[in-house]
Design an enzyme around this catalytic site. Structure first.
Site, PDB file in Angstrom:
ATOM      1  N   CYS A 113       0.820  -1.226   0.000  1.00  0.00           N
ATOM      2  CA  CYS A 113       0.000   0.000   0.000  1.00  0.00           C
ATOM      3  C   CYS A 113       0.846   1.265   0.000  1.00  0.00           C
ATOM      4  O   CYS A 113       0.353   2.340  -0.320  1.00  0.00           O
ATOM      5  CB  CYS A 113      -0.958   0.004   1.189  1.00  0.00           C
ATOM      6  SG  CYS A 113      -2.180  -1.310   1.091  1.00  0.00           S
ATOM      7  N   HIS A 254      -3.428   7.329   2.302  1.00  0.00           N
ATOM      8  CA  HIS A 254      -3.809   6.010   1.801  1.00  0.00           C
ATOM      9  C   HIS A 254      -5.206   5.683   2.306  1.00  0.00           C
ATOM     10  O   HIS A 254      -5.562   6.002   3.445  1.00  0.00           O
ATOM     11  CB  HIS A 254      -2.790   4.975   2.311  1.00  0.00           C
ATOM     12  CG  HIS A 254      -3.194   3.571   2.007  1.00  0.00           C
ATOM     13  ND1 HIS A 254      -3.574   3.168   0.744  1.00  0.00           N
ATOM     14  CD2 HIS A 254      -3.318   2.477   2.813  1.00  0.00           C
ATOM     15  CE1 HIS A 254      -3.885   1.884   0.784  1.00  0.00           C
ATOM     16  NE2 HIS A 254      -3.744   1.445   2.016  1.00  0.00           N
ATOM     17  N   ASN A 284     -10.085  -0.071  -0.676  1.00  0.00           N
ATOM     18  CA  ASN A 284      -8.625   0.002  -0.632  1.00  0.00           C
ATOM     19  C   ASN A 284      -8.062  -0.598  -1.929  1.00  0.00           C
ATOM     20  O   ASN A 284      -8.140  -1.804  -2.140  1.00  0.00           O
ATOM     21  CB  ASN A 284      -8.127  -0.776   0.601  1.00  0.00           C
ATOM     22  CG  ASN A 284      -6.618  -0.709   0.771  1.00  0.00           C
ATOM     23  OD1 ASN A 284      -5.904  -0.252  -0.120  1.00  0.00           O
ATOM     24  ND2 ASN A 284      -6.136  -1.176   1.911  1.00  0.00           N
TER      25      ASN A 284
END
Ligand code: COA
Length: 328
Positions: A113, A254, A284
Site C-alpha cells: 500500500c 492512503h 482500498n
C-alpha cells in the site's frame, strides 16, 4: 532540480461491487462495512483476460494524451503493485510494450500500500540526478485476483484500480517533491501477506487447498500499527518542513480505513474538508489509492500552483511514509 508532477490520470474498471452485493455472498452487512471502514462500494475488473497491466496501460495512455507527448519520450516507467500480471516479466515491461515506449526502461516496485510513495520518491531521484526527463510513476492493482470471497474480514476491504503521474524536472526549486520520509519494518510482515506462490511456497495442490494464494491479514494488529505509523510520519514531515496545519492545502492519505484517515487528520490538526477521501467509492486499491486521489483532485481543478500537499501511507511489509509536495 526538483521533480514536478506535470500530468495525472486514473482508471477504474466499470463494474461495481457494492456492500449489498457482498451481503448476498457473505455473512456481512452494509452497516458493519460502512461504520467500520467507510466503504460503500468498490470497482472490480471482471474480464479474466485483463489484469493490472491493462489498468496501468489505460492510465499511461491518458497521461501521454493529456501531456501531448509521444511514448518515445518516456525515459522510465515504474509500476508500484502487489498484484502484478505475473511474477515475471514485470508489469512495467508489459505497460512499456503496450504503449510502445521503446526508449524507456521499466521495472515494478513492491511496496504494497506504500508502493506509490516509494515509487514516487524513487522516480524523483532520477529527475533530480538530471539523468531522466520524463518518468511515469503508476500504482495499479487487481486486488480482486487475490481476494478470498468467502472471507468477510478481508474481501470487503479491497478493490481494483490504477492511477499515475508524469514526473519532469521543475524550472525552479520552489515546486515539486520537496521532502520524503519513508520507512519499513519487516517485523510486521506476518500480519499482512500472501503466503503462497513465491519461492518459499510454490504453487501446489496443497497451497491451493490451504488458500495460501489469497491476501491474509490480522486486521486489528495492522489497524493499530497503521494509526500510529501514518500519524507519526505525517507529523514528522510537517515538523521537518516547518508546516502548520494552516499551511497544508490537502492531506492525501492512503485509503484503507476511514477511521485511520480521521486519526491522521486529527493528529495533524487538519480539517476533514482538506482531506482527500474516496474510500467510500473504491475501497482500498493498495498502491493505487493515493494517485487516484491526486488524479481526482486534479480533474476537479482543485489543485492550484503553490498548494502544499502531504501524502501519507501505511501497508504490508510493514511499509509507510510521508511525502511533501508543492504543486506546480
Ligand atoms: N462483516 C461483519 N462482521 C465482520 C466482518 C464483516 N465484513 N469482518 C469481521 N467481522 C466481525 C469479526 O468476526 C468480529 O466478530 P467477533 O467480535 O464476534 O469476533 C468483529 O466483526 C470485530 O472484528 P475486528 O477484526 O476486531 O474488527 P475491527 O473493528 O478491527 O475492524 C478491520 C476490522 C479490518 C476493518 C480493521 O481492523 C482494519 O481496518 N484494519 C486495518 C486494515 C488495513 O489497513 N489494511 C490494509 C493495510 S493498509
Amino acid at each position: 532540480m526538483k521533480a514536478v508532477i506535470t500530468s495525472t490520470a486514473k482508471y477504474l474498471p466499470e463494474s461495481i461491487l457494492s456492500n449489498r452485493d457482498l451481503e448476498n455472498i457473505l455473512d456481512t452487512n452494509d452497516e458493519w462495512i460502512r461504520t467500520r471502514t467507510g466503504i460503500r462500494e468498490r470497482r472490480i475488473l471482471k474480464d479474466p483476460e485483463k489484469a493490472t497491466s491493462y489498468l496501468c496501460t489505460e492510465v499511461a495512455q491518458q497521461i501521454l494524451e493529456k501531456r501531448g507527448i509521444s511514448a518515445a519520450e518516456i525515459d522510465l516507467i515504474i509500476v508500484a503493485t502487489m498484484t502484478p500480471d505475473m511474477i515475471f516479466p514485470s508489469t512495467a515491461c508489459l505497460v512499456q510494450k503496450d504503449i510502445q515506449a521503446m526508449n524507456a526502461w521499466a521495472f515494478d516496485l513492491s511496496g504494497a500500500c506504500s508502493g506509490f510513495l516509494y515509487a514516487l520518491n524513487t522516480g524523483a531521484q532520477f529527475i533530480t540526478a538530471g539523468t531522466h526527463k520524463k518518468v511515469l510513476v503508476i500504482g495499479g492493482e487487481k486486488m480482486s485476483a487475490i481476494m478470498d470471497y468467502t472471507d468477510r474480514s478481508t474481501s470487503v476491504l479491497f478493490g481494483d484500480g490504477a492511477a499515475g503521474v508524469l514526473l519532469e524536472p521543475g524550472k525552479d526549486d520552489s515546486h515539486g517533491l520537496i521532502d520524503a520520509r519513508l520507512y519499513s519494518d519487516g517485523r510486521g510482515g506476518d500480519n499482512l501477506c500472501m503466503p503462497g506462490g513465491g519461492s518459499l511456497r510454490p504453487t501446489t495442490h496443497e497451497t491451493v487447498d490451504r488458500k495460501l494464494h489469497y491476501l491474509q491479514q490480522d486486521g486489528r494488529q495492522v489497524f493499530k500499527s497503521a494509526v500510529v505509523g501514518m500519524a507519526d510520519v505525517a507529523a514528522e514531515v510537517m515538523n521537518r518542513n516547518h508546516l502548520t496545519s494552516e499551511d497544508i492545502d490537502f492531506l492525501i492519505p492512503h485509503q484503507a480505513n476511514h477511521r485511520i484517515i480521521q486519526a491522521t487528520a486529527e493528529r495533524m490538526g487538519i480539517d476533514m474538508e482538506k482531506v482527500a477521501i474516496n474510500i467510500d467509492r473504491y475501497g482500498n486499491t493498495s498502491a493505487a489509492t493515493i494517485p487516484i486521489c491526486i488524479a481526482e483532485l486534479d480533474e476537479e481543478g482543485k489543485l492550484q500552483t503553490g498548494n502544499n500537499l502531504i501524502l501519507v501511507s501505511f501497508g504490508a511489509g510493514y511499509t509507510w511514509g510521508g511525502i511533501y509536495l508543492n504543486w506546480l
